[in-house]
Design a protein around this motif. Structure first.
Motif, PDB file in Angstrom:
ATOM      1  N   GLU A 140      -0.811  -7.504   6.830  1.00 11.30           N
ATOM      2  CA  GLU A 140      -0.822  -7.496   5.369  1.00 11.30           C
ATOM      3  C   GLU A 140      -1.564  -6.275   4.823  1.00 11.30           C
ATOM      4  O   GLU A 140      -1.114  -5.643   3.851  1.00 11.30           O
ATOM      5  N   GLN A 141      -2.690  -5.937   5.456  1.00 22.02           N
ATOM      6  CA  GLN A 141      -3.440  -4.770   5.006  1.00 22.02           C
ATOM      7  C   GLN A 141      -2.646  -3.477   5.221  1.00 22.02           C
ATOM      8  O   GLN A 141      -2.603  -2.591   4.347  1.00 22.02           O
ATOM      9  N   SER A 159       0.109  -3.194   2.664  1.00 21.16           N
ATOM     10  CA  SER A 159      -0.405  -2.788   1.356  1.00 21.16           C
ATOM     11  C   SER A 159      -0.751  -1.300   1.331  1.00 21.16           C
ATOM     12  O   SER A 159      -0.416  -0.581   0.383  1.00 21.16           O
ATOM     13  N   GLU A 174       2.513   0.903   1.562  1.00 17.97           N
ATOM     14  CA  GLU A 174       3.238   0.872   0.295  1.00 17.97           C
ATOM     15  C   GLU A 174       2.536   1.730  -0.761  1.00 17.97           C
ATOM     16  O   GLU A 174       3.170   2.518  -1.471  1.00 17.97           O
ATOM     17  N   THR A 175       1.210   1.566  -0.837  1.00 21.75           N
ATOM     18  CA  THR A 175       0.452   2.324  -1.842  1.00 21.75           C
ATOM     19  C   THR A 175       0.536   3.820  -1.580  1.00 21.75           C
ATOM     20  O   THR A 175       0.773   4.623  -2.503  1.00 21.75           O
TER      21      THR A 175
END
Length: 731
Positions: free
Chosen positions: A28-29, A32, A35-36
């Motif tokens: 999940e990290q 994120s 994507e960022t």
């Protein structure tokens, strides 16, 4: 056995759950972060491309405005028969004149001036009829000449860019954007300025994007038309995405695929810059991590905690490659940062920003931390080779070394951030911020810093730079003012051979700028050309009062003012073909060696300007007399032509109707139409008195098509009808 299996399974299950939790959390990290970073990287490339293209298009618009306002171009809009009479000379003159509008902008491939009335196209290297031009030099794919002509002329456009299209230029295939600007008065386009822009120059701005084979990036105008695009797959056809707002990142379904769309909008022209990437491509590496994590969890059931740890360690290797790829992308963006920072400081020192908030936003974007309750600009002048007219390679290398040494010193010798910007080869501008308890403390700090710099550079490197310091400004926008003050202080110091350090606020309080704005300068030249001696006298008196009475200008500034005035006089003398001033002007310029001398020279220049104005007026008046004589002769020879009118005569003499009407009235005392009517009526009276021609024949003989119109004009002039005039035998 079973309890033993359970006892082994329980701690294993705990470790397995812990490993699964760690794997899920890491996935999940990573998702994120990736994507960022991908969103930020795409947005940064789009913003950078947008800013560069906006600047390039603004440069193109500036060139188009210059061409549109060119008098020779404006005059050619009305030419209908370009290959007859003096029009051929006009084509040659304008063809030569366009050499002055050289193509210094590499963004532009070529430009063309297309004239509707003359059916001509002209640029710096050719002049041809439109059909031949389209057939042999410039043709758009899948468009006939008629379709292209309609697209160019039938719609009045202002600063419009047509989408990239394949075309043939001089027989070679290209893909070009066409910048269109109509000339004349709407809605009719009398002419068009067409600028060709190579589509590859625009596509280059989008090459930093990671598109994959299924992605694309494009630029669309505010009406949704596709201007230009790039793809990695040859069979990919870009689809225009409907987007709300000016900027953002979102996911949406396009066709049968989920796509990640990043977009931003230009405030200059409303164009949208968009990149569309398949979501599975953006997240491919993250999904790969997820699959490996699941495999490790299943493998841990059979191979134990130890094997699970090994597999988990191997699981991070793809993530490492992902980080490396991201670092390379960041490095590419970082390589462009010096150019963006240079452009930022250039605009900051010139005062081109509208507000402090705009400056703060750009500084954050460029990673510039310039903070404090006040800002000062220090101009550093390397005067090592000022007396040399031509610098050798060794001198240039030495100067560059000195610049690098100064940069290194300022970056390491003070706890306050000092930003240096190259102004000229021998000058650096240092922007010093920082928070100080008072202005006195700030001034002491700067003085101490400059003294240490002077001592360090002099002892170790034999450098003796001059420091010119502007005033302290409380805001970012004030930096431009501090810079201008520092420049003035440096020039003052050079002129007066002052010390190594000069503070603007310690200079004598005198007016440091003469009054001769551009609009006043242009108005003065127009007044001289028009021969308005009284208005010129008034303007010269106003300039004298402003610069010699109301302002306390230095002798140097007065000399600059007089030099500016002399330059305008020389141009006017050459344009109006008056007496050659080449020998008299240097003598006058040398006499302005004192304040009284400058006053005397100004009065002498005023007298010369008045003489130039009067001579031009007399020459113009003499030329107008000859022109009116030609007009009268033409009317006397052609009054029987029923199509004779003010418009027809103006076209014949290639003059505007307003100008022709004005000079005719000035020199004859009659309006054009009244004179023509009197000429016709005089001849009609003679024919009625001396011949037996029917009135209907006389009507046509004197240039009338309607008997009623002739009858009203005759009665208005003679007071009776034509029949009564003949019967009464009136002279």
């Amino acid at each position: 056995m079973k309890p033993m299996v359970i006892r082994f399974f329980i701690p294993y299950a705990i470790f397995l759950l812990f490993a699964l939790f760690i794997g899920w959390f890491m996935h999940e990290q990573t998702l994120s972060v990736v994507e960022t970073q991908m969103k930020d990287a795409n947005m940064m490339v789009l913003d950078q491309g947008k800013e560069i293209l906006d600047l390039r298009l603004d440069e193109v618009a500036s060139i188009v405005r210059q061409l549109e306002l060119d008098p020779k171009v404006a005059q050619f809009l009305t030419v209908e028969r370009p290959l007859e009479g003096t029009n051929t000379y006009r084509i040659v003159e304008m063809h030569k004149h366009l050499y002055e509008h050289g193509l210094t902008n590499k963004f532009i491939t070529n430009y063309y001036l297309l004239f509707r009335r003359s059916n001509m196209v002209i640029n710096r290297t050719m002049a041809e009829q439109l059909p031949a031009f389209y057939e042999y030099r410039y043709s758009v794919a899948d468009k006939t000449y008629e379709q292209w002509y309609s697209e160019i002329f039938d719609k009045f456009r202002q600063f419009t860019v047509l989408p990239a299209s394949p075309m043939l230029l001089d027989g070679k295939p290209h893909t070009m954007l066409t910048y269109i600007h109509s000339m004349g008065l709407p809605p009719v386009s009398s002419g068009v300025i067409a600028v060709s822009i190579d589509n590859r120059e625009v596509q280059t701005l989008l090459e930093g994007l990671d598109l994959s084979t299924d992605g694309w990036a494009y630029i669309a105008d505010k009406d949704g038309r596709l201007i230009s695009y790039v793809t990695k797959g040859s069979d990919v056809i870009p689809e225009i995405v409907k987007l709300d707002g000016d900027k953002g990142v979102l996911k949406m379904g396009i066709g049968s695929k989920e796509m990640m769309v990043t977009y931003t909008t230009s405030t200059y022209n409303g164009w949208k810059y968009v990149t569309v990437q398949p979501t599975h491509i953006v997240l491919e590496k993250v999904n790969y991590v997820k699959r490996i994590t699941l495999f490790i969890a299943i493998g841990s059931l059979f191979l134990g905690i130890g094997l699970a740890i090994v597999l988990a360690y191997r699981n991070w290797r793809p993530v490492g490659r992902l980080v490396t790829n991201n670092e390379q992308l960041q490095q590419k963006l970082k390589d462009q940062m010096p150019f963006l920072r240079h452009a930022f400081f250039e605009r900051l020192l010139k005062g081109e920003f509208a507000s402090d908030s705009e400056i703060e936003l750009l500084m954050e974007h460029l990673g510039i931390r310039m903070e404090g309750n006040g800002f000062v600009v220090v101009l550093l002048h390397l005067r090592d080779h000022d007396n040399e007219e031509v610098l050798s390679t060794d001198m240039l290398l030495q100067r560059e070394l000195h610049r690098l040494l100064l940069r290194e010193y300022f970056s390491t010798s003070t706890e306050i951030e000092v930003y240096l910007h190259d102004v000229e080869s021998s000058k650096l501008a240092a922007i010093i911020g920082g928070t100080f308890s008072s202005q006195e403390v700030r001034i002491d700090f700067i003085r101490e810093l400059l003294e240490e710099t002077k001592e360090e550079m002099g002892q170790l490197h034999g450098m003796h730079p001059v420091f010119a310091i502007g005033s302290v400004q409380p805001s970012y926008k004030g930096i431009a003012r501090s810079y201008e003050e520092a420049k003035y202080a440096l020039n003052y110091n050079i002129w007066h051979r002052g010390k190594d350090t000069v503070w603007f606020e310690q200079l004598p309080k005198e007016s440091h700028k003469y009054y001769f704005p551009t609009d006043t300068e242009q108005r003065l030249m127009n007044v001289v050309r028009a021969g308005e001696t009284e208005q010129l006298q008034q303007m010269m008196e106003e300039l004298f009062d402003e610069n010699f009475v109301h302002r306390t200008l230095s002798l140097q500034m007065l000399q600059l003012f007089i030099a500016n005035l002399i330059g305008n006089m020389l141009k006017l003398s050459e344009q109006l073909l008056t007496t050659d001033l080449g020998e008299a002007i240097p003598v006058l310029a040398k006499q302005a060696d004192s304040l009284e001398g400058a006053r005397a020279v100004y009065h002498q220049l005023t007298e010369i300007l008045l003489a130039i104005t009067d001579a031009g007026r007399q020459r113009k008046k003499s030329g107008n007399i000859e022109l009116v004589h030609q007009l009268v002769t033409y009317l006397q020879d052609s009054y029987s032509n029923p199509d004779l009118s003010l418009s027809a005569v103006a076209d014949y003499f290639q003059l505007s109707e307003t100008y022709l009407s004005r000079i005719f009235k000035e020199h004859t005392g009659h309006a054009f139409s009244d004179y023509l009517e009197e000429l016709r009526m005089k001849r009609a009276g003679e024919l009625l008195q001396d011949t037996d021609l029917p009135v209907s024949v006389i009507v046509k003989e004197v240039g009338y098509q309607s008997s009623n119109t002739f009858g009203r004009a005759f009665k208005r002039v003679y007071g009776v009808s034509a029949t009564s005039f003949r019967s009464a035998g009136k002279p």
